[in-house]
Motif scaffolding. Structure first.
Motif, mmCIF file in Angstrom:
data_model
loop_
_atom_site.group_PDB
_atom_site.id
_atom_site.type_symbol
_atom_site.label_atom_id
_atom_site.label_comp_id
_atom_site.label_asym_id
_atom_site.label_seq_id
_atom_site.Cartn_x
_atom_site.Cartn_y
_atom_site.Cartn_z
ATOM 1 N N HIS A 39 0.841 -1.067 0.151
ATOM 2 C CA HIS A 39 -0.070 -0.371 -0.398
ATOM 3 C C HIS A 39 1.091 0.940 0.100
ATOM 4 N N SER A 40 0.527 2.186 -0.862
ATOM 5 C CA SER A 40 0.983 3.642 -0.859
ATOM 6 C C SER A 40 -0.202 4.459 -0.970
ATOM 7 N N HIS A 41 1.192 5.825 0.114
ATOM 8 C CA HIS A 41 0.042 7.300 0.519
ATOM 9 C C HIS A 41 0.579 7.989 0.248
ATOM 10 N N ALA A 42 -0.058 9.159 -0.219
ATOM 11 C CA ALA A 42 0.535 10.393 -0.472
ATOM 12 C C ALA A 42 -0.186 11.482 0.173
ATOM 13 N N LYS A 43 0.200 12.355 0.430
ATOM 14 C CA LYS A 43 -0.088 14.077 1.786
ATOM 15 C C LYS A 43 0.466 14.800 0.590
ATOM 16 N N ILE A 44 -0.807 15.932 -0.156
ATOM 17 C CA ILE A 44 -1.075 16.347 -0.933
ATOM 18 C C ILE A 44 -1.893 18.242 -0.266
ATOM 19 N N LEU A 45 -0.526 18.762 -0.582
ATOM 20 C CA LEU A 45 -0.774 19.958 0.283
ATOM 21 C C LEU A 45 -0.968 20.993 -0.692
ATOM 22 N N GLY A 46 -2.401 22.343 0.027
ATOM 23 C CA GLY A 46 -2.816 23.015 -0.799
ATOM 24 C C GLY A 46 -3.771 22.910 -1.808
ATOM 25 N N GLY B 197 -13.363 23.065 -3.414
ATOM 26 C CA GLY B 197 -14.286 22.989 -5.329
ATOM 27 C C GLY B 197 -13.144 22.900 -6.716
ATOM 28 N N ALA B 198 -11.584 22.432 -6.155
ATOM 29 C CA ALA B 198 -11.118 22.353 -8.170
ATOM 30 C C ALA B 198 -11.287 20.975 -7.900
ATOM 31 N N ARG B 199 -10.873 20.399 -9.148
ATOM 32 C CA ARG B 199 -10.752 19.167 -9.869
ATOM 33 C C ARG B 199 -9.082 19.157 -10.105
ATOM 34 N N TYR B 200 -9.191 17.688 -9.679
ATOM 35 C CA TYR B 200 -7.199 17.225 -9.868
ATOM 36 C C TYR B 200 -7.095 16.451 -10.235
ATOM 37 N N PHE B 201 -6.243 16.207 -11.222
ATOM 38 C CA PHE B 201 -6.557 14.831 -12.089
ATOM 39 C C PHE B 201 -4.609 14.256 -11.966
ATOM 40 N N TYR B 202 -5.520 12.699 -10.990
ATOM 41 C CA TYR B 202 -3.550 11.872 -11.093
ATOM 42 C C TYR B 202 -3.639 10.551 -11.803
#
Length: 104
Positions: A6-13, A17-22
């Motif tokens: 299992h992996s994890h990520a911490k995304i800041l900032g 209401g914004a769409r993000y792609f990954y």
């Protein structure tokens, strides 16, 4: 990726209401998923937010997905297809904003 890893990520900032792609994958094996997206929650308390929370993808009973005992042992006929189709429909129609799978 190795099974059971299992992996994890911490995304800041992130903006409200914004769409993000990954996409996810393994840089060493050059194996990548399709591109997915999510929308962050709005700050306003008046904006409704819908979440589907569940803990077992296989919601059908034994009659719909029977098990058989054979000479080689128990043969399971379990499928998450029905649950997956329901969640996809709820997502596609905008009835849910987020899916939280608690595990099985």
């Amino acid at each position: 990726l190795l099974a059971g890893h299992h992996s994890h990520a911490k995304i800041l900032g992130l903006r409200p209401g914004a769409r993000y792609f990954y996409r996810v994958g393994c840089v060493h094996a050059q194996t990548w998923s399709s591109v997915y997206s999510f929308v962050t929650a709005f700050v306003s308390a008046s904006h409704q937010f819908s979440v589907a929370v569940f803990g077992d993808m296989g919601y059908k009973g034994s009659a719909e997905r029977p098990m058989r005992i054979t000479r080689d042992g128990l043969v399971k006929n379990w499928s998450a297809d029905g649950s997956r189709a329901t969640l996809e429909q709820l997502k596609d129609t905008g009835e849910i904003d987020f899916i939280w799978h608690l595990g099985d």
